[in-house]
Write a protein that holds these residues in place. Structure first.
Motif, PDB file in Angstrom:
ATOM      1  N   UNK A 274     -45.897 -33.794 -24.128  1.00 28.11           N
ATOM      2  CA  UNK A 274     -45.001 -34.721 -23.689  1.00 28.11           C
ATOM      3  C   UNK A 274     -45.809 -36.244 -22.988  1.00 28.11           C
ATOM      4  N   UNK A 275     -44.781 -37.304 -22.899  1.00 29.15           N
ATOM      5  CA  UNK A 275     -45.584 -38.566 -22.554  1.00 29.15           C
ATOM      6  C   UNK A 275     -46.537 -39.115 -23.593  1.00 29.15           C
ATOM      7  N   UNK A 276     -46.960 -40.299 -22.957  1.00 30.47           N
ATOM      8  CA  UNK A 276     -47.582 -41.051 -24.094  1.00 30.47           C
ATOM      9  C   UNK A 276     -49.088 -41.451 -23.428  1.00 30.47           C
ATOM     10  N   UNK A 277     -49.871 -40.903 -24.179  1.00 32.78           N
ATOM     11  CA  UNK A 277     -51.476 -40.644 -23.720  1.00 32.78           C
ATOM     12  C   UNK A 277     -52.071 -42.287 -24.175  1.00 32.78           C
ATOM     13  N   UNK A 278     -52.132 -43.025 -23.143  1.00 31.12           N
ATOM     14  CA  UNK A 278     -52.575 -44.507 -23.396  1.00 31.12           C
ATOM     15  C   UNK A 278     -53.715 -44.623 -24.294  1.00 31.12           C
ATOM     16  N   UNK A 279     -54.698 -43.531 -24.106  1.00 28.33           N
ATOM     17  CA  UNK A 279     -56.112 -43.854 -25.166  1.00 28.33           C
ATOM     18  C   UNK A 279     -55.559 -43.716 -26.451  1.00 28.33           C
ATOM     19  N   UNK A 280     -54.580 -42.765 -26.781  1.00 27.23           N
ATOM     20  CA  UNK A 280     -53.922 -42.837 -28.308  1.00 27.23           C
ATOM     21  C   UNK A 280     -53.082 -44.045 -28.574  1.00 27.23           C
ATOM     22  N   UNK A 281     -52.267 -44.482 -27.673  1.00 28.76           N
ATOM     23  CA  UNK A 281     -51.506 -45.681 -27.934  1.00 28.76           C
ATOM     24  C   UNK A 281     -52.350 -46.972 -28.478  1.00 28.76           C
ATOM     25  N   UNK A 297     -40.467 -52.616 -29.433  1.00 28.18           N
ATOM     26  CA  UNK A 297     -40.707 -52.575 -27.962  1.00 28.18           C
ATOM     27  C   UNK A 297     -40.197 -51.183 -27.457  1.00 28.18           C
ATOM     28  N   UNK A 298     -39.419 -50.372 -28.081  1.00 28.77           N
ATOM     29  CA  UNK A 298     -38.941 -48.970 -27.729  1.00 28.77           C
ATOM     30  C   UNK A 298     -39.936 -47.991 -27.731  1.00 28.77           C
ATOM     31  N   UNK A 299     -39.798 -47.103 -26.721  1.00 29.27           N
ATOM     32  CA  UNK A 299     -40.904 -45.824 -26.626  1.00 29.27           C
ATOM     33  C   UNK A 299     -40.677 -45.147 -27.906  1.00 29.27           C
ATOM     34  N   UNK A 300     -41.581 -44.690 -28.421  1.00 30.31           N
ATOM     35  CA  UNK A 300     -41.665 -43.733 -29.706  1.00 30.31           C
ATOM     36  C   UNK A 300     -42.161 -42.437 -29.188  1.00 30.31           C
ATOM     37  N   UNK A 326     -48.413 -37.484 -19.001  1.00 25.40           N
ATOM     38  CA  UNK A 326     -48.599 -37.098 -20.309  1.00 25.40           C
ATOM     39  C   UNK A 326     -49.531 -35.667 -20.232  1.00 25.40           C
ATOM     40  N   UNK A 327     -49.187 -34.951 -21.338  1.00 25.35           N
ATOM     41  CA  UNK A 327     -49.699 -33.655 -21.747  1.00 25.35           C
ATOM     42  C   UNK A 327     -50.179 -33.947 -23.142  1.00 25.35           C
ATOM     43  N   UNK A 328     -51.506 -33.699 -23.326  1.00 29.69           N
ATOM     44  CA  UNK A 328     -52.010 -33.918 -25.006  1.00 29.69           C
ATOM     45  C   UNK A 328     -52.845 -32.898 -25.097  1.00 29.69           C
ATOM     46  N   UNK A 329     -52.508 -32.146 -26.594  1.00 26.02           N
ATOM     47  CA  UNK A 329     -53.387 -31.290 -27.037  1.00 26.02           C
ATOM     48  C   UNK A 329     -54.544 -31.745 -27.941  1.00 26.02           C
ATOM     49  N   UNK A 330     -55.408 -31.299 -28.106  1.00 27.40           N
ATOM     50  CA  UNK A 330     -56.696 -31.959 -28.962  1.00 27.40           C
ATOM     51  C   UNK A 330     -57.147 -30.926 -29.832  1.00 27.40           C
ATOM     52  N   UNK A 331     -57.219 -30.869 -31.111  1.00 27.81           N
ATOM     53  CA  UNK A 331     -57.716 -30.056 -32.081  1.00 27.81           C
ATOM     54  C   UNK A 331     -58.765 -30.758 -33.095  1.00 27.81           C
ATOM     55  N   UNK A 332     -59.894 -30.647 -33.234  1.00 28.82           N
ATOM     56  CA  UNK A 332     -60.763 -30.917 -34.065  1.00 28.82           C
ATOM     57  C   UNK A 332     -61.382 -30.010 -34.689  1.00 28.82           C
TER      58      UNK A 332
END
Length: 1012
Positions: A274-281, A297-300, A326-332
Motif C-alpha cells: 500500500x502507498x507509494x515508496x518514493x525510492x521506487x517512484x 498527474x494522477x496517483x498510480x 507505504x509498505x513495500x515487500x522486496x524479493x531479490x
C-alpha cells in the motif's frame, strides 16, 4: 464494415462509390470494365485494384451521443450530396473540430477532403497536416500524404506519415521526436500506436541515428513492442533484433534484471502493498516512458501487472497518499549472493507528529559459513534491520532507533539494489549497482533520545518551568572476535542519561514609585502661501516627553538543575553490571532573594547555590566520591552613582571518598573561612557615563579587595562616533602593598572603508634601562578602495624588550594587498633597524576566465589556482602549487577541457654558491619540466601530480565523451604514474542506450575496469 480510403489523384468519390455500391451496381461496374462476374466482395476488391485504389477496412463504431463541433476555416470549393451526409472540400482546405468535453480543438489541413458527417469519418490527401494537442504521445503533430480519421472515436490511419512531438527524456532534456512510416494506426481507447515499415529519430530527414522496424507498437505508458528492429547510426545498421519488449510503463513488482553483474545473474522485485515508496517512484520511468507515454498527474496503483491511474481511491489509499505512508515487500535473487527478502515501511500518524520507519531483511547466502572465524566471513542466514520511531509534539519529543545486523557487510550487499528495468540488461551489458552504502558496519547502537516540557499550569509562577532537556539511553555492539569466533558483542550501555531543570518564583512583588504622564508639546504649523489650499497644510507632529518610572521590587526565585549518567563499559570479556558500572550525578540549585526599595537608588541581591555531586567508577581504585558544597553570591548596586559591589564565596564543603579494600570512607569537611581559598570574587566598581558635547566620557574604577589578590584599575574612555580613546592604570598587590603594575591605552577609528587601531601596554613592574623597554604595541590598518576592488591591510607587533633581551623587536610586520582573484602577503621580522624578510605569499584564484568570439558560439576558458609560499630564511620551507586549466568549446559541437596540477617543494636547489636565490636556475628547471622527448622531466623539481583531459563531442543525436586522467599513486612504498582512459557514448534521445568503457594502466599493462 466501413472503409478507410487511400486514393490517388481525384478518385476519393470513386473509391467511396465502390465501397457503398450494392451487388447489382457492382456487377454493372464490372461488366463495363470487362471484369468477369464473381462474389460481391471479390468484385469490390477487383474494381479497386482496376483503378489502383488502396483501401484499409475497419469496423464502424456504434453510434454515440457525444456531440462535436466542426468548423470549415477555409476551402476553395465545397460540394455536398443531398442524398447522403458526404461533404467534399477542395483547394487549401483547413477544418477544425472539437468533441464535447474537450478544451483544445483538433486541426486538419489538406488539398482535398471527403467528410462523412454521419459516421464522423474524414479522409484527406495532398500536403496533409494534422495537429491534436489532446493526444499526449508521439502524434501531437502529423504530416502525411493521405490521412483518414474517425474523430469521434480518435481512430487515426496515416499513409506516408511523419509525426512530430516535443518530449522530455529521463535526464530532463528536451527532445523533438520524429517518426515516419508507410502506415501508422492510432487507437485512442486502446492507447495503442502502431508503426508499419517505419523509423523513429530526432531529425525529420536523414537522422544521424534511428530505430527502423517492420513494426513498432507503443502501448499506454510507453511499453514498446518491436518486430524486426534495427538500430542505425546514419545508414549503417549496428544492432538487429527479431522481437523485443521494453516495459516502459511501471510494472507491478518494479522488476529489475540482469545477466551480468558483480553478483552474477539477478532479478529484483519491489511490491508496494500500500502507498507509494518514493525510492521506487523516483526511478519508475525510463526515457521510453518519458518520451512516448502520456503525462499523467494522477496517483498510480497496481492493476494486474501494470500501474494504472484510478478515478477514485479508497479512504485507506487516500490516507496513505496524503500522509506519505507505504509498505513495500522486496524479493531479490542473485546468482552469487543468494536469496533476499525484506519489508520496508513508513507510517505517518497524528498529522505527521508520529512517524514509524521500519526495514527488516532476511537473506539466504549460498557461500555462508556456520562458524565465523575471520572478519570477512558471513553466515548462511544473513539479516539486518533498521527501525525508528519519532514523536514530535509541543511538550514531548521522542526518537527511538533500533538497528541490528548479522555481519558488517550485509547492508552493503543487500541495501544497494536496482529497482528499475534497464534497457541494455537483456542485451548482456554488465549492470552496476548503486553505491549508497559503502562502509562496513563494525558497530551499531540502540538509541533512545527524548525531551519533555511541562505546559503552563495553575502552579505558575510558583512552578514556571519543568523541562527535561535530555533523557536518553543507548546500547552499543561492536563486531569482534571472542573465542576465535566473530560476532557483535555488547560493549557499552547507558541507562539513563538525564538533564533536567525546574524553576519558579515563590515571591514577586513590584510597584511603581512615581508615574508622570507623558507631556505632549504641540509645535506650530508650517505657514504656506495664501494660494495653497488648507488641505496641504503640514503640521509637525506633537513630540512626547516621557520619564522612566522607578519601581520598588521584592522577589524570591529558585532554579534546580540535575544531571545524571549511569553507564556500563566492558573492561573484561563479559559486561559486568557491577564491576563495569559508572555513575555520575550532579545537582545544582540557585535560590535568589532580590530587593530594591528604589530602582534608581539601591538594588540588593543574595544568591545561595548548593551543589551535590556523586561519582562512582568501579574501574578506579578510589571508586566513590561524594561532594557537597554551598556557595554565596552577594551583589549591591547604587545605579544613580554608578557603584556596584560583588562578593562570591564558598560557605561550606563536605567530601567523602571510598577506596577499594578500605572499610571506612575518608571524610573531609571545610568550614567557612574568609580566605583566598574560599573567596573567588570580592570587588567594588565605579562606572558612570557622562555626555560631553557630541561624545561620551566614561570614567571607571575597579578594585579587587581582600582576601583575593588586591588590585586597583582606574580607566577613562572617550567615544565620539567612529573614534575611541581609552587609558587605564593598574595597581596590583605585591607583598601586601599595592604597587604599580601596568598602563594600557587604545586608540581606534573605524569606518566601513577604513579602520585604524593601536593597542599599547606599558609594564611598570620592572626597572627598565630604557623607557621603551617596557612598551609593547600592536597596530592594525585596513582600507578598501575603488568600490572595494582593492583592499590593503597592515599589521605590526612591537616589543621594546623581548624575553631574550633583544631591544626594539618587531615580532611581525605584515603587508597585504588584495584585488579580485589575486592576493599578495609580505611578512618581515627583526630589530626595528635591521628588519629581515620572512615570507612572501602569493595566491591567484582565477577559477573561470572566459571570452567568446564568432557570434559568441566559440568560447575560450582559462583557469588558474596558484599558491606560492617563499620563505626567505628557511629555504627548505618554500613551495609552489599550481592548478591550471584550459577550455575550448564550440556551441552544440565540441567541448574540451585540460587541467594540470603541479607542485614544487625543491626551491632550496635554486640558490647559488654565495647563498643567494638565482632566478636563472629556476627558469632552467622550469624548462626541463617541459622536456617530453628527453629525460629532463625526470630531473626537475616541478612535479606533475595529475593531469585531466576531457573531450565531449556533440553529434546531434549522440554525445561522445572521451576522458584521460593521470595521477601519481603511492603503491608498495613507491610512487607510480597511473593513467586512465574512459570512453562514454550515449544516445541523447534514449540515454539508456549507451556504451561505457574504461581502461587503467597497471605495471605497463592496460586493464579494463568497471565504468561509472
Amino acid at each position: 464494415m466501413g472503409s478507410v480510403l487511400y486514393a490517388q489523384a481525384d478518385n476519393l468519390m470513386l473509391a467511396l462509390s465502390i465501397q457503398q455500391a450494392d451487388e447489382k451496381i457492382l456487377e454493372e461496374m464490372a461488366r463495363l470494365r470487362n471484369i468477369p462476374p464473381a462474389e460481391p466482395e471479390l468484385l469490390r476488391r477487383q474494381l479497386l485494384a482496376y483503378h489502383h485504389l488502396e483501401v484499409a477496412s475497419f469496423a464502424l463504431q456504434e453510434q454515440t451521443d457525444r456531440q462535436y463541433e466542426m468548423s470549415i476555416i477555409s476551402a476553395d470549393r465545397l460540394t455536398t450530396n443531398s442524398a447522403s451526409s458526404l461533404v467534399q472540400l477542395d483547394g487549401n482546405v483547413v477544418v477544425s473540430f472539437k468533441l464535447e468535453g474537450e478544451e483544445k480543438e483538433k486541426k486538419l489541413s489538406a488539398q482535398r477532403m471527403l467528410i462523412d458527417l454521419e459516421h464522423s469519418i474524414l479522409s484527406a490527401q495532398g500536403s496533409v497536416s494534422y495537429a491534436d494537442p489532446q493526444i499526449d504521445s508521439a502524434l501531437q503533430y502529423v504530416e502525411g500524404t493521405i490521412i483518414t480519421l474517425d474523430w469521434s472515436n480518435s481512430l487515426l490511419f496515416i499513409k506516408g506519415a511523419t509525426t512530430q512531438s516535443e518530449k522530455t527524456n529521463s535526464e530532463d532534456q528536451k527532445i523533438t521526436l520524429y517518426t515516419s512510416g508507410e502506415q501508422i494506426t492510432y487507437a485512442s481507447k486502446a492507447s495503442s500506436l502502431v508503426y508499419s515499415d517505419g523509423w523513429i529519430g530526432t531529425k525529420r530527414e536523414d537522422p544521424l541515428s534511428s530505430i527502423r522496424a517492420k513494426q513498432l507498437m507503443f502501448l499506454s505508458g510507453g511499453d514498446l513492442m518491436i518486430q524486426h528492429a534495427t538500430l542505425h547510426i546514419g545508414r549503417v545498421p549496428v544492432f538487429w533484433t527479431p522481437f523485443f519488449l521494453f516495459p516502459g510503463n511501471r510494472m507491478a513488482g518494479n522488476p529489475a534484471m540482469g545477466f551480468s553483474s558483480e553478483r552474477g545473474m539477478f532479478v529484483s522485485t519491489s511490491f508496494e502493498l500500500f502507498g507509494t515508496n518514493p525510492k521506487l517512484a523516483e526511478s519508475e520511468k525510463s526515457s521510453f516512458a518519458s518520451l512516448l507515454s502520456a503525462s499523467n498527474s494522477q496517483a498510480l496503483f497496481p492493476d494486474g501487472i501494470l500501474y494504472t491511474a484510478r478515478e477514485s481511491e479508497s479512504a485507506f489509499q487516500n490516507w496513505a497518499r496524503l500522509s506519505g505512508s507505504y509498505l513495500t515487500f522486496l524479493a531479490d535473487a542473485y546468482e552469487l549472493a543468494g536469496l533476499h527478502t525484506a519489508l520496508t515501511s513508513h507510517i505517518s500518524l497524528l498529522e505527521e507528529k508520529l512517524i514509524i520507519d521500519s526495514h527488516g531483511s532476511l537473506a539466504l547466502y549460498i557461500d555462508g559459513k556456520d562458524t565465523l572465524t575471520a572478519y570477512s566471513d558471513a553466515p548462511i542466514h544473513r539479516y539486518y534491520g533498521e527501525h525508528s520511531l519519532k514523536l514530535d509534539t509541543t511538550y514531548a519529543d521522542i526518537r527511538l532507533d533500533v538497528p541490528y545486523y548479522s555481519d558488517p557487510k550485509v547492508k552493503r550487499l543487500y541495501a544497494n539494489r536496482l529497482t528499475m528495468f534497464s534497457f541494455d540488461a537483456p542485451l548482456g551489458k554488465t549492470q552496476e549497482f548503486p553505491t549508497d552504502f559503502n562502509s562496513d558496519i563494525t558497530s551499531y547502537t540502540w538509541k533512545l533520545a527524548s525531551s519533555f516540557k511541562l505546559p503552563k499550569t495553575v502552579l505558575s509562577p510558583y512552578l514556571s518551568t519543568l523541562t527535561i532537556s535530555s533523557l536518553s539511553a543507548q546500547a552499543r555492539w561492536d563486531w569482534q572476535s571472542e573465542n576465535n569466533e566473530y560476532s557483535y558483542v555488547l560493549k557499552n550501555v547507558v541507562i539513563p542519561e538525564l538533564q533536567m531543570n525546574i524553576s519558579g518564583s515563590l515571591l514577586s512583588l513590584s510597584s511603581p514609585i512615581e508615574t508622570k504622564k507623558a507631556e505632549k508639546i504641540e509645535m506650530a504649523s508650517l505657514e504656506l502661501p495664501p494660494l495653497v489650499p488648507k488641505a496641504y497644510e503640514t503640521a509637525i507632529a506633537g513630540a512626547q516627553k516621557t520619564k522612566t518610572v522607578a519601581t520598588r521590587d521584592l522577589a524570591f526565585t529558585y532554579s534546580i538543575d540535575q544531571k545524571l549518567t549511569h553507564s556500563l563499559t566492558q573492561t573484561t570479556s563479559v559486561l559486568d553490571w557491577e564491576d563495569d558500572a559508572y555513575l555520575y550525578s550532579f545537582t545544582k540549585g540557585s535560590f535568589v532573594l532580590s530587593a530594591s526599595p528604589h530602582s534608581y537608588m539601591l538594588k540588593l541581591s543574595q544568591e545561595i547555590i548548593p551543589q551535590i555531586s556523586v561519582v562512582e567508577d568501579q574501574s578506579k581504585n578510589v571508586f566513590y566520591n561524594q561532594e557537597m558544597q554551598l556557595f554565596s553570591v552577594t551583589k549591591a548596586e547604587l545605579p544613580l552613582l554608578g557603584l556596584s559591589y560583588t562578593l562570591s564565596q564558598r560557605l561550606y564543603r563536605f567530601q567523602q571518598t571510598q577506596t577499594k579494600g578500605v572499610v571506612e570512607p575518608e571524610t573531609k569537611i571545610e568550614e567557612y573561612a574568609f580566605t583566598k581559598d574560599t573567596v573567588t570574587i570580592h570587588q567594588i566598581k565605579f562606572e558612570k557615563a557622562v555626555s560631553l558635547g557630541n561624545g561620551t566620557l566614561t570614567p571607571s574604577v575597579a578594585a579587587s579587595l581582600h582576601p583575593v589578590t588586591q588590585s586597583l584599575l582606574p580607566k577613562l574612555s572617550f567615544t565620539n562616533g567612529p573614534f575611541l580613546l581609552s587609558a587605564s592604570y593598574r595597581w596590583t598587590e605585591q607583598d601586601d602593598v599595592l604597587k604599580k603594575d601596568a598602563m594600557f591605552g587604545q586608540v581606534r577609528f573605524a569606518l566601513s572603508a577604513f579602520t585604524f587601531q593601536v593597542d599599547a601596554n606599558y609594564d611598570l613592574k620592572g626597572d627598565p634601562l630604557r623607557t621603551l623597554d617596557a612598551l609593547s604595541l600592536k597596530q592594525s590598518l585596513t582600507t578598501s578602495l575603488f568600490a572595494k576592488t582593492l583592499k590593503l591591510s597592515q599589521n605590526i607587533s612591537y616589543q621594546g624588550l623581548t624575553s631574550k633581551n633583544i631591544q626594539d623587536w618587531i615580532d611581525n610586520l605584515t603587508f597585504k594587498a588584495e584585488v579580485p582573484s589575486i592576493a599578495v602577503t609580505y611578512v618581515m621580522q627583526g630589530p626595528i633597524n635591521m628588519l629581515e624578510s620572512q615570507k612572501l605569499i602569493a595566491t591567484i584564484s582565477a577559477k573561470q576566465l572566459s571570452f567568446r568570439v564568432w557570434k559568441r558560439r566559440i568560447e575560450f576558458r582559462l583557469g588558474l589556482d596558484t599558491s606560492f609560499n617563499f620563505h626567505f630564511q628557511d629555504r627548505y620551507a618554500s613551495s609552489l602549487d599550481v592548478v591550471g586549466s584550459l577550455g575550448f568549446s564550440i556551441a552544440e559541437f565540441v567541448d574540451c577541457n585540460l587541467s594540470i596540477k603541479s607542485s614544487n617543494t625543491g626551491f632550496f636547489r635554486y640558490y647559488d654558491n654565495q647563498g643567494a636565490f638565482s632566478f636563472p636556475l629556476l627558469w632552467e628547471d622550469l624548462l626541463r619540466s617541459f622536456d617530453m622527448t628527453g629525460d629532463g622531466r625526470y630531473k626537475t623539481q616541478f612535479n606533475l601530480s595529475s593531469i585531466t583531459f576531457d573531450l565531449v563531442h556533440y553529434l546531434g543525436d549522440w554525445s561522445l565523451n572521451c576522458k584521460y586522467t593521470g595521477s601519481v599513486v603511492l603503491s608498495n612504498n613507491q610512487y607510480n604514474w597511473v593513467p586512465t582512459v574512459s570512453v562514454f557514448l550515449t544516445w541523447n534521445t534514449i540515454p539508456e542506450l549507451n556504451v561505457a568503457e574504461k581502461w587503467t594502466q597497471s605495471d605497463q599493462e592496460w586493464i579494463r575496469t568497471p565504468a561509472t
